[in-house]
Enzyme design. Structure first.
Site, PDB file in Angstrom:
ATOM      1  N   GLY A  13       3.050 -26.454   0.356  1.00 14.31           N
ATOM      2  CA  GLY A  13       4.294 -27.824  -0.219  1.00 14.31           C
ATOM      3  C   GLY A  13       5.615 -27.418  -0.195  1.00 14.31           C
ATOM      4  O   GLY A  13       6.429 -27.943  -0.142  1.00 14.31           O
ATOM      5  N   TRP A  38       7.875 -27.153   2.506  1.00 17.26           N
ATOM      6  CA  TRP A  38       7.775 -27.725   3.851  1.00 17.26           C
ATOM      7  C   TRP A  38       8.233 -29.433   3.186  1.00 17.26           C
ATOM      8  O   TRP A  38       9.518 -29.999   3.126  1.00 17.26           O
ATOM      9  CB  TRP A  38       7.655 -27.768   5.295  1.00 17.26           C
ATOM     10  CG  TRP A  38       7.385 -26.966   5.944  1.00 17.26           C
ATOM     11  CD1 TRP A  38       8.354 -25.553   5.635  1.00 17.26           C
ATOM     12  CD2 TRP A  38       7.344 -27.227   7.019  1.00 17.26           C
ATOM     13  NE1 TRP A  38       7.971 -24.744   6.974  1.00 17.26           N
ATOM     14  CE2 TRP A  38       7.676 -25.535   7.871  1.00 17.26           C
ATOM     15  CE3 TRP A  38       7.911 -27.746   8.566  1.00 17.26           C
ATOM     16  CZ2 TRP A  38       7.783 -25.110   9.021  1.00 17.26           C
ATOM     17  CZ3 TRP A  38       7.152 -26.980  10.021  1.00 17.26           C
ATOM     18  CH2 TRP A  38       7.732 -26.338   9.793  1.00 17.26           C
ATOM     19  N   ASP A  48      -2.461 -32.667   4.472  1.00 16.99           N
ATOM     20  CA  ASP A  48      -3.485 -30.835   4.119  1.00 16.99           C
ATOM     21  C   ASP A  48      -4.988 -31.059   4.547  1.00 16.99           C
ATOM     22  O   ASP A  48      -5.391 -31.802   2.938  1.00 16.99           O
ATOM     23  CB  ASP A  48      -2.904 -29.674   3.774  1.00 16.99           C
ATOM     24  CG  ASP A  48      -3.188 -28.617   4.034  1.00 16.99           C
ATOM     25  OD1 ASP A  48      -2.148 -27.814   4.909  1.00 16.99           O
ATOM     26  OD2 ASP A  48      -4.132 -28.449   4.638  1.00 16.99           O
ATOM     27  N   ASP A 108      -8.968 -33.613   7.114  1.00 15.29           N
ATOM     28  CA  ASP A 108      -8.411 -32.805   8.004  1.00 15.29           C
ATOM     29  C   ASP A 108      -8.158 -33.509   9.710  1.00 15.29           C
ATOM     30  O   ASP A 108      -8.577 -34.650   9.676  1.00 15.29           O
ATOM     31  CB  ASP A 108      -9.999 -32.025   8.595  1.00 15.29           C
ATOM     32  CG  ASP A 108      -9.887 -31.094   9.933  1.00 15.29           C
ATOM     33  OD1 ASP A 108      -8.966 -31.058  10.581  1.00 15.29           O
ATOM     34  OD2 ASP A 108     -11.022 -29.802   9.552  1.00 15.29           O
ATOM     35  N   ASP A 137       3.086 -27.535  10.507  1.00 17.21           N
ATOM     36  CA  ASP A 137       3.020 -26.039  10.578  1.00 17.21           C
ATOM     37  C   ASP A 137       1.336 -25.471  10.400  1.00 17.21           C
ATOM     38  O   ASP A 137       1.063 -24.908   9.913  1.00 17.21           O
ATOM     39  CB  ASP A 137       3.678 -25.420   9.244  1.00 17.21           C
ATOM     40  CG  ASP A 137       4.334 -24.311   9.346  1.00 17.21           C
ATOM     41  OD1 ASP A 137       4.601 -23.511   9.661  1.00 17.21           O
ATOM     42  OD2 ASP A 137       4.193 -23.700   8.306  1.00 17.21           O
ATOM     43  N   LYS A 188       4.503 -26.115  14.734  1.00 18.06           N
ATOM     44  CA  LYS A 188       4.255 -24.625  15.184  1.00 18.06           C
ATOM     45  C   LYS A 188       2.748 -24.124  16.234  1.00 18.06           C
ATOM     46  O   LYS A 188       2.307 -24.772  15.949  1.00 18.06           O
ATOM     47  CB  LYS A 188       3.870 -23.727  13.937  1.00 18.06           C
ATOM     48  CG  LYS A 188       3.163 -22.126  13.765  1.00 18.06           C
ATOM     49  CD  LYS A 188       3.178 -21.558  13.081  1.00 18.06           C
ATOM     50  CE  LYS A 188       2.095 -22.531  11.644  1.00 18.06           C
ATOM     51  NZ  LYS A 188       1.927 -21.070  10.299  1.00 18.06           N
TER      52      LYS A 188
END
Length: 257
Positions: free
Chosen positions: A48, A50, A68, A88, A112, A152
């Site tokens: 958490g 971000w 998440d 997911d 991320d 990312k």
């Protein structure tokens, strides 16, 4: 003091859940990804850090949604209200749940997400690119015109191809390695600014008719109502052009006839 210790200690002192919060802070400082009042979707959001930064930057009139497959504790650091979805992002069911929760277009999509590491570099790279592609698909589905994206991905042979995919969807792209990334990490962040929603992309070749003249004397063609500026063209010309630059609301093309 080692860089990783500096950011770890800073996160503890300032109340962030993870040192990665400073990666988003740097990305936002350099590329203005989140503004006051924005709606932000954060993929791979646990634990958490971000979400905390996004909530601060979006402010009380903004909205932040984190996703998440791990549980995320309620975010109470202040700023925008934060909602979380457990799922997911490689599964269609989760993507549909996120889209329903958003209920419209968003301003920023962040990711991320990272794969479970195997230690085999090429495999880890390929898995990170796969997750980045899932994030890009989600961004393409959720972002409104002019929206922003940051994801990312690990460096490797497929990175350039992925960057091309991002460039196809956004007016501006950049790749950064934030100072808060660990020295040994191969991660970089690919950023797309100003989501393109028009019907043309760089490299497209089209047959068009010049229907108007711009203030600078360029010919103007229309493609599904989208404006295409063509230098050295006059009203009534019918010609073949190649798109050379695309902005959110117009594009430029060169004659190919």
């Amino acid at each position: 003091m080692a860089g990783k210790d500096e950011y770890y200690n800073r996160a503890k002192q300032q109340g962030y859940r993870a040192r990665s919060a400073y990666k988003l802070k740097q990305l936002n400082r350099e590329l203005d990804l989140i503004s006051s009042g924005d709606t932000v979707v954060d993929l791979g959001a646990a634990p958490g850090g971000w979400l905390q930064v996004a909530a601060e930057e979006a402010g009380e009139h903004g909205r932040v949604i984190g996703v998440d497959f791990q549980r995320i504790d309620a975010v109470e650091k202040g700023g925008a209200p934060v909602e979380t979805i457990r799922g997911d992002m490689t599964e269609d069911e989760t993507k549909a749940e996120v889209k329903e929760a958003v209920g419209g277009r968003v301003d920023t999509v962040l990711s991320d997400m990272a794969p479970n590491m195997t230690g085999e570099y090429n495999l880890d790279h390929a898995r990170s690119v796969y997750l980045a592609q899932q994030a890009l698909e989600t961004a393409s589905d959720l972002l409104g015109e002019g929206g922003d994206f940051a994801v990312k991905v690990f460096q490797g042979q497929d990175l350039e191809g992925f960057k091309d995919d991002v460039a196809h969807e956004f007016a501006f792209t950049r790749t950064l390695s934030p100072d808060a990334s660990r020295d040994a990490s191969s991660e970089v962040y690919v950023v797309g600014k100003n989501k393109l929603t028009g019907p043309v992309r760089v490299g497209d070749e089209l047959d068009v008719e010049i229907v108007d003249e711009g203030e600078e004397g360029d010919g103007i063609a229309k493609v599904e109502g989208f404006t295409l500026f063509v230098p050295e063209a006059e009203m009534g010309d019918e010609l073949r052009v190649e798109v050379v630059d695309v902005k959110p609301r117009f594009a430029f093309a060169e004659r190919r006839d």
